[in-house]
Write an enzyme that holds these catalytic residues in place. Structure first.
Site, PDB file in Angstrom:
ATOM      1  N   LYS A 158       0.857  -1.191   0.000  1.00 57.58           N
ATOM      2  CA  LYS A 158       0.000   0.000   0.000  1.00 57.58           C
ATOM      3  C   LYS A 158       0.892   1.241   0.000  1.00 57.58           C
ATOM      4  O   LYS A 158       1.960   1.243   0.644  1.00 57.58           O
ATOM      5  CB  LYS A 158      -0.882  -0.043   1.260  1.00 57.58           C
ATOM      6  CG  LYS A 158      -1.928   1.057   1.362  1.00 57.58           C
ATOM      7  CD  LYS A 158      -2.827   0.814   2.586  1.00 57.58           C
ATOM      8  CE  LYS A 158      -3.917   1.871   2.747  1.00 57.58           C
ATOM      9  NZ  LYS A 158      -4.811   1.575   3.884  1.00 57.58           N
ATOM     10  N   SER A 175      -9.748   1.514   2.853  1.00 56.72           N
ATOM     11  CA  SER A 175      -8.869   2.333   2.053  1.00 56.72           C
ATOM     12  C   SER A 175      -7.806   1.554   1.290  1.00 56.72           C
ATOM     13  O   SER A 175      -7.209   2.090   0.363  1.00 56.72           O
ATOM     14  CB  SER A 175      -8.178   3.366   2.932  1.00 56.72           C
ATOM     15  OG  SER A 175      -7.341   2.711   3.884  1.00 56.72           O
ATOM     16  N   SER A 218      -9.938  -1.035   6.955  1.00 59.23           N
ATOM     17  CA  SER A 218      -9.355  -0.842   5.622  1.00 59.23           C
ATOM     18  C   SER A 218      -8.656  -2.035   5.016  1.00 59.23           C
ATOM     19  O   SER A 218      -8.259  -1.970   3.851  1.00 59.23           O
ATOM     20  CB  SER A 218      -8.380   0.331   5.641  1.00 59.23           C
ATOM     21  OG  SER A 218      -9.098   1.521   5.540  1.00 59.23           O
TER      22      SER A 218
END
Ligand code: GLN
Length: 496
Positions: A82, A157, A181
């Site tokens: 990420k 997210s 997330s």
């Protein structure tokens, strides 16, 4: 066929050991696959060819010396990170204009541990800006599509990381989870996603959102692969004082089954307004399967969990407000040119560098921490936190794992949810776990009867007993099978 990244860790390593292909070929094939599939998915913000080939060369060297495993338990496995995780020499943008040109001067511990374990870093993945969101729509660099339906969000997210695994662009990816997330996008994309107990994985080098809530964890298509990643990730790091000396082998009890295990069900969760019928049906089916396999299903209560979202939207913005104060346009990030005074520079740089949701959280946090207001909201939110933690402690006196929905619904269409408050409900089943600090994961249990989209069920473990939920997940996997690559991307297809 270009399917290395669609394979699991064991099959990649079997092929490497048998010299059917080299780690370099795996790396090149994965990068080629990312280039092709990502035209449709846009899971990646950057690819890291040079680092991938360097990592592959180390693995091939170990193979040449007859000892593949000397390269580590993840030797030869394509991985993605990420974009809030520092990897030296790469951009770490947090999908924000604020950090568009920021290049990491160092590597986060979680990233280093995966690469040290032989993982091949193929790139950095898209996310909601600074991890604020549940759809990856707040990224400043475009949306990521759900590989199961390109017109829908992958969740967020960590949407890019979940989509990359679902599209077979990599085998494992890392996400971060402050309120859901990892678990919500895992549920939307039909992959395994694990949020470990707070303190299991070092947060050093991961851009902070809510420091008391943030935790890094893996996405994968099999439970064993997630457990292998957990083995690599976990353990004390002197650079993060909240990290704990976790030495568990997370693969150890995957095959033990659930016979005799007591697994909790929370009635308020199953009867909540807003839970889509197709999700409820799938979770109920998973509960029935566990019972058939010999688990004892026990009702447990979490009487304060309903207050989790309210507490989170006080605590989260307060922590985000203080963490994001560092982006002052002087030391980091976007600097709006031409200002004579520093105040003007701060104001313009932060106004232009941050997107709407980030500004909303910063303003909310700043307000909530101001004198007079603090006592009214921050204190009670901390009290709620204590109550929720106590609820879980009491529930785990009766059971060794809890099963619940991961998200109230399947993936929604782009733009379908525009009200922030409605978006915040995406995490109604996940947030209380961040608040209490224990582990939770989303496990794919097939497709919803109405939408045909993936449904995840959430498994929740007592603190530092994450092996319990992985064990239950493995039992479910024996019924549902490993998570498939999304059909339009299966067998090397790239979304046609
Ligand atoms: N969706 C939640 C939020 O917007 C959780 C985000 C996260 O876990 N990073 O805050």
């Amino acid at each position: 066929m270009n399917v290395f990244a669609s394979m699991d860790v064991a099959s990649i390593q079997a092929g490497l050991a048998a010299k059917e292909f080299s780690a370099r070929e795996v790396a090149e094939a994965s990068l080629a696959r990312v280039a092709a599939a990502d035209e449709k998915v846009h899971a990646f913000l950057e690819t890291t060819e040079e680092l991938a080939l360097r990592a592959a060369a180390r693995v091939d060297e170990a193979i040449a010396q007859g000892n593949l495993m000397a390269a580590g338990a993840l030797a030869g496995v394509p991985v993605a990170f990420k974009d809030n995780m520092n990897l030296e020499g790469t951009h770490t943008t947090c999908s924000s204009r604020m950090l568009e040109n920021y290049v990491s001067p160092y590597t986060a511990t979680c990233v280093a541990r995966i690469i040290d374990a032989g993982g091949i870093p193929v790139g950095k993945t898209n996310m909601d800006e600074f991890a604020f969101g549940s759809s990856t729509e707040t990224s400043a660099f475009g949306c990521t599509s759900n590989p199961w339906d390109l017109g829908r969000v992958p969740g967020g997210s960590s949407g890019g990381s979940a989509a990359a695994v679902a599209a077979g662009e990599c085998t494992i990816s890392l996400g971060s989870d402050t309120g859901g997330s990892i678990r919500q996008p895992a549920s939307f994309c039909g992959v395994v996603g694990v949020k470990p107990t707070y303190g299991t994985v070092s947060r050093y080098g991961v851009v902070a959102f809510g420091s008391s809530l943030d935790q890094v964890g893996p996405f994968s298509r099999s439970v064993r692969d997630a457990a292998l990643a957990m083995n690599a990730l976990s353990g004390r790091d002197a650079l993060d004082c909240t990290s704990q000396n976790v030495t568990c082998d997370f693969t150890a009890n995957l095959d033990e089954g659930v016979r005799g295990m007591r697994i909790g069900v929370v009635r308020e969760f199953m009867e909540a307004k807003g839970l889509q019928p197709e999700v409820k049906a799938k979770v109920e089916e998973a509960i029935a399967k566990l019972e058939e396999m010999g688990a004892e299903i026990v009702e447990v209560e979490l009487p304060n969990a309903h207050a989790a979202i309210s507490a989170y939207y006080v605590l989260g913005p307060c922590e985000a407000f203080s963490n994001l104060a560092r982006f002052d346009s002087v030391r980091y990030g976007y600097c709006d040119p031409g200002h004579k005074d520093l105040g003007g520079q701060y104001e313009a740089s932060r106004a232009k560098g941050f997107g709407a949701e980030a500004r909303r959280r910063i303003m909310l946090g700043s307000y909530l921490l101001s004198s007079g207001v603090y006592e009214k909201y921050y204190y009670p939110a901390q009290q709620v936190r204590t109550l929720i933690t106590k609820d879980y402690t009491e529930a785990f006196e009766k059971v060794s794992c809890i099963i619940a929905p991961a998200a109230p619904r399947t993936a929604f269409k782009f733009g379908e949810i525009s009200e922030p408050a409605e978006m915040y409900l995406s995490d109604m089943y996940t947030i209380s776990i961040n608040i209490a600090g224990n582990g939770g994961m989303s496990m794919p249990v097939g497709l919803g009867a109405d939408t045909g989209l993936p449904v995840g069920t959430q498994l929740i473990a007592p603190p530092f007993k994450d092996e319990n939920m992985l064990r239950v997940a493995a039992a479910l996997e024996s019924v549902y099978g490993c998570a498939p690559v999304a059909p339009a991307f299966a067998d090397g297809k790239v979304g046609e």
